[in-house]
Enzyme design. Structure first.
Site, PDB file in Angstrom:
ATOM      1  N   TYR A  33       0.857  -0.969   0.089  1.00 36.86           N
ATOM      2  CA  TYR A  33      -0.018   0.025   0.054  1.00 36.86           C
ATOM      3  C   TYR A  33       0.999   1.284   0.008  1.00 36.86           C
ATOM      4  O   TYR A  33       2.044   1.219   0.262  1.00 36.86           O
ATOM      5  CB  TYR A  33      -0.995   0.202   1.204  1.00 36.86           C
ATOM      6  CG  TYR A  33      -0.277   0.470   2.227  1.00 36.86           C
ATOM      7  CD1 TYR A  33       0.680  -0.533   3.141  1.00 36.86           C
ATOM      8  CD2 TYR A  33      -0.396   1.594   3.101  1.00 36.86           C
ATOM      9  CE1 TYR A  33       1.104  -0.120   4.541  1.00 36.86           C
ATOM     10  CE2 TYR A  33      -0.051   1.910   4.482  1.00 36.86           C
ATOM     11  CZ  TYR A  33       0.821   1.052   5.023  1.00 36.86           C
ATOM     12  OH  TYR A  33       1.589   1.320   6.199  1.00 36.86           O
ATOM     13  N   ARG A  52       7.916   3.765  -4.820  1.00 35.08           N
ATOM     14  CA  ARG A  52       8.077   2.758  -3.638  1.00 35.08           C
ATOM     15  C   ARG A  52       6.982   1.730  -3.863  1.00 35.08           C
ATOM     16  O   ARG A  52       7.484   0.314  -3.583  1.00 35.08           O
ATOM     17  CB  ARG A  52       7.936   3.495  -2.467  1.00 35.08           C
ATOM     18  CG  ARG A  52       8.100   2.705  -1.047  1.00 35.08           C
ATOM     19  CD  ARG A  52       8.211   3.564   0.136  1.00 35.08           C
ATOM     20  NE  ARG A  52       6.735   3.976   0.583  1.00 35.08           N
ATOM     21  CZ  ARG A  52       6.530   4.835   1.472  1.00 35.08           C
ATOM     22  NH1 ARG A  52       7.594   5.328   2.249  1.00 35.08           N
ATOM     23  NH2 ARG A  52       5.349   5.566   1.744  1.00 35.08           N
ATOM     24  N   ARG A 100      -7.840 -20.175  -1.824  1.00 39.56           N
ATOM     25  CA  ARG A 100      -6.953 -20.025  -0.829  1.00 39.56           C
ATOM     26  C   ARG A 100      -5.918 -21.088  -0.955  1.00 39.56           C
ATOM     27  O   ARG A 100      -6.048 -22.312  -0.773  1.00 39.56           O
ATOM     28  CB  ARG A 100      -7.512 -20.084   0.558  1.00 39.56           C
ATOM     29  CG  ARG A 100      -6.618 -19.799   1.812  1.00 39.56           C
ATOM     30  CD  ARG A 100      -7.108 -19.557   2.970  1.00 39.56           C
ATOM     31  NE  ARG A 100      -6.161 -19.248   3.973  1.00 39.56           N
ATOM     32  CZ  ARG A 100      -5.357 -20.203   4.399  1.00 39.56           C
ATOM     33  NH1 ARG A 100      -5.215 -21.551   4.297  1.00 39.56           N
ATOM     34  NH2 ARG A 100      -4.140 -19.867   5.568  1.00 39.56           N
ATOM     35  N   HIS A 102      -1.311 -21.130  -0.189  1.00 41.88           N
ATOM     36  CA  HIS A 102      -0.275 -20.417   0.225  1.00 41.88           C
ATOM     37  C   HIS A 102       0.543 -20.084  -0.931  1.00 41.88           C
ATOM     38  O   HIS A 102       1.327 -18.841  -1.188  1.00 41.88           O
ATOM     39  CB  HIS A 102       0.856 -20.954   1.327  1.00 41.88           C
ATOM     40  CG  HIS A 102       0.130 -20.807   2.734  1.00 41.88           C
ATOM     41  ND1 HIS A 102      -1.081 -21.483   3.049  1.00 41.88           N
ATOM     42  CD2 HIS A 102       0.525 -20.288   3.455  1.00 41.88           C
ATOM     43  CE1 HIS A 102      -1.277 -21.655   4.162  1.00 41.88           C
ATOM     44  NE2 HIS A 102      -0.545 -20.664   4.628  1.00 41.88           N
ATOM     45  N   LYS A 148       6.442  -1.856   1.871  1.00 40.41           N
ATOM     46  CA  LYS A 148       5.192  -1.404   2.419  1.00 40.41           C
ATOM     47  C   LYS A 148       3.982  -2.246   2.475  1.00 40.41           C
ATOM     48  O   LYS A 148       3.090  -2.131   1.717  1.00 40.41           O
ATOM     49  CB  LYS A 148       4.791   0.122   1.740  1.00 40.41           C
ATOM     50  CG  LYS A 148       4.143   0.905   3.044  1.00 40.41           C
ATOM     51  CD  LYS A 148       4.218   2.278   2.453  1.00 40.41           C
ATOM     52  CE  LYS A 148       3.200   3.261   3.319  1.00 40.41           C
ATOM     53  NZ  LYS A 148       3.441   3.170   4.678  1.00 40.41           N
ATOM     54  N   GLU A 181      12.156   2.801  14.226  1.00 36.06           N
ATOM     55  CA  GLU A 181      11.147   3.633  13.627  1.00 36.06           C
ATOM     56  C   GLU A 181      10.055   3.676  14.704  1.00 36.06           C
ATOM     57  O   GLU A 181      10.258   3.121  15.723  1.00 36.06           O
ATOM     58  CB  GLU A 181      10.919   3.598  12.082  1.00 36.06           C
ATOM     59  CG  GLU A 181      10.094   2.186  11.852  1.00 36.06           C
ATOM     60  CD  GLU A 181       9.946   2.053  10.353  1.00 36.06           C
ATOM     61  OE1 GLU A 181       9.882   3.196   9.542  1.00 36.06           O
ATOM     62  OE2 GLU A 181      10.123   1.045   9.871  1.00 36.06           O
ATOM     63  N   LEU A 206      11.249   1.537   6.833  1.00 35.26           N
ATOM     64  CA  LEU A 206      10.754   1.848   5.821  1.00 35.26           C
ATOM     65  C   LEU A 206      11.309   3.235   5.116  1.00 35.26           C
ATOM     66  O   LEU A 206      11.553   4.105   6.118  1.00 35.26           O
ATOM     67  CB  LEU A 206       9.171   2.138   5.821  1.00 35.26           C
ATOM     68  CG  LEU A 206       8.327   2.567   4.860  1.00 35.26           C
ATOM     69  CD1 LEU A 206       8.175   1.589   3.470  1.00 35.26           C
ATOM     70  CD2 LEU A 206       6.921   3.145   5.098  1.00 35.26           C
TER      71      LEU A 206
HETATM   72  N1  PDD Z   1       3.175   5.098   7.267  1.00 37.52           N
HETATM   73  N2  PDD Z   1       7.671   3.999   8.894  1.00 37.52           N
HETATM   74  C1  PDD Z   1       6.504   3.434   8.812  1.00 37.52           C
HETATM   75  C2  PDD Z   1       6.460   2.303   9.562  1.00 37.52           C
HETATM   76  C3  PDD Z   1       5.354   3.840   8.231  1.00 37.52           C
HETATM   77  O1  PDD Z   1       4.216   3.112   8.283  1.00 37.52           O
HETATM   78  C4  PDD Z   1       5.397   5.134   7.628  1.00 37.52           C
HETATM   79  C5  PDD Z   1       4.161   5.615   6.896  1.00 37.52           C
HETATM   80  C6  PDD Z   1       6.377   5.877   7.538  1.00 37.52           C
HETATM   81  C7  PDD Z   1       6.680   7.044   6.814  1.00 37.52           C
HETATM   82  O2  PDD Z   1       6.756   7.004   5.525  1.00 37.52           O
HETATM   83  P1  PDD Z   1       6.209   8.088   4.596  1.00 37.52           P
HETATM   84  O3  PDD Z   1       6.899   9.207   4.911  1.00 37.52           O
HETATM   85  O4  PDD Z   1       6.306   7.571   3.307  1.00 37.52           O
HETATM   86  O5  PDD Z   1       4.830   8.461   5.089  1.00 37.52           O
HETATM   87  C8  PDD Z   1       7.573   5.359   8.326  1.00 37.52           C
HETATM   88  C9  PDD Z   1       1.748   5.708   6.690  1.00 37.52           C
HETATM   89  C10 PDD Z   1       1.357   7.071   6.556  1.00 37.52           C
HETATM   90  C11 PDD Z   1       0.595   4.883   7.197  1.00 37.52           C
HETATM   91  O6  PDD Z   1       0.653   3.563   7.415  1.00 37.52           O
HETATM   92  O7  PDD Z   1      -0.581   5.174   7.298  1.00 37.52           O
END
Ligand code: PDD
Length: 294
Positions: A33, A52, A100, A102, A148, A181, A206
């Site tokens: 996403y 990304r 379904r 895997h 992501k 993070e 990320l």
């Molecule tokens: N999340 N690290 C993680 C684990 C994140 O989920 C996000 C963003 C970031 C920051 O990434 P960016 O600057 O590209 O938004 C760092 C989004 C906003 C979410 O999951 O809603």
């Protein structure tokens, strides 16, 4: 106001929009996403978000992925029909719908694509002005946090634990004692020399789009920046700490696990970068067309 969502080729009423129960996102969290800020009706930093997204799909070996240009057209349309000026665009792409199993589905199934929007963007005025608190949590996520993925259970649990303890966000720590993070943002500190430090890109975090943007804004403004791994102790003794993310912008942190950072107020550098990031957004021109490659 009626909200519309895009689901696999159709624009549906948001409340009625649905995917199959055999969608692999639903069955296996087999999806990726993006969350993109909408500002003055246009997407902020759309190209790096699309880069990304494509990278996430490629790392997971998705096949029959949607064209980038089509995604741009759909994104623009979802924002337009929902009349979003300031808000969030959510894009989810899953490996597709199949019985379904895997194993990756055999045959030529298409990825599923969902896009939704939400009105409103950014932290509250009080969070921006007063800064936020973090709660330390073990980082229980998988080893490919650079992708992501929609598999966010560990993030959800960490954020909820933070909230339940009265904190705004989690500060995630790997077993080696280093800070990764937060559950939904990148973490930065300003060390005693005034250098901005954030963790290097790699599979542990990320690669935030806001992180990259703030890095370039900070360099242009003459700040010294460094990508380096740091520990909780370094966070606690930092001059300043802040978060960056699409939904958090630049958000000062004033307290970690009840330990006050510096004097307990947002620091000058965090506030300056917060203002510079918001000026960057304010400087963006509404774009008549959405170019996913610029
Ligand atoms: N999340 N690290 C993680 C684990 C994140 O989920 C996000 C963003 C970031 C920051 O990434 P960016 O600057 O590209 O938004 C760092 C989004 C906003 C979410 O999951 O809603």
């Amino acid at each position: 106001m009626t909200r519309f969502a895009y689901v696999n080729g159709r624009y549906e009423h948001h409340d009625m929009a649905a995917v199959s129960i055999e969608d692999r996102g639903y069955q296996f969290a087999d999806g990726v996403y993006e969350v993109v800020a909408i500002w003055k009706g246009s997407a902020v930093d759309l190209k790096p978000h699309m880069d990304r997204l494509e990278r996430s799909m490629s790392e997971l070996e998705f096949r029959n992925t949607p064209e980038r240009s089509s995604l741009g057209v759909i994104a623009k349309e979802v924002v337009r029909v929902n009349r979003v000026q300031t808000g969030i665009l959510y894009i989810q792409i899953n490996r597709g719908t199949a019985p379904r199993n895997h194993l990756f589905p055999a045959g030529e199934i298409n990825c599923s694509v969902v896009m939704t929007v939400r009105h409103g963007l950014g932290p509250s005025v009080s969070e921006i002005q007063n800064g936020v608190t973090l709660k330390v949590q073990d980082d229980q996520r998988w080893q490919r946090r650079d992708i992501k993925s929609i598999g966010l259970l560990a993030n959800v649990l960490a954020k909820q634990a933070a909230k339940s303890s009265g904190a705004f966000e989690a500060l995630l720590i790997d077993p080696d004692g280093t800070v990764t993070e937060s559950s939904a943002a990148n973490v930065w500190l300003v060390d005693q020399d005034g250098t901005l430090v954030t963790r290097p890109l790699g599979s542990e975090i990320l690669g935030g789009i806001t992180r990259a943007r703030v890095m370039s804004i900070a360099s242009d403004a003459g700040y010294s920046t460094k990508e380096a791994v740091f520990t909780l102790d370094e966070v606690l003794s930092a001059r300043e700490v802040f978060l960056t993310g699409t939904t958090t912008f630049v958000l000062p942190v004033v307290n970690v696990d009840h330990a006050v950072i510096a004097n307990g107020h947002p620091g000058n550098t965090s506030c300056d970068l917060r203002d510079r990031y918001q000026s960057y957004l304010a400087s963006l021109k509404p774009r008549p067309s959405w170019h996913v490659s610029e």
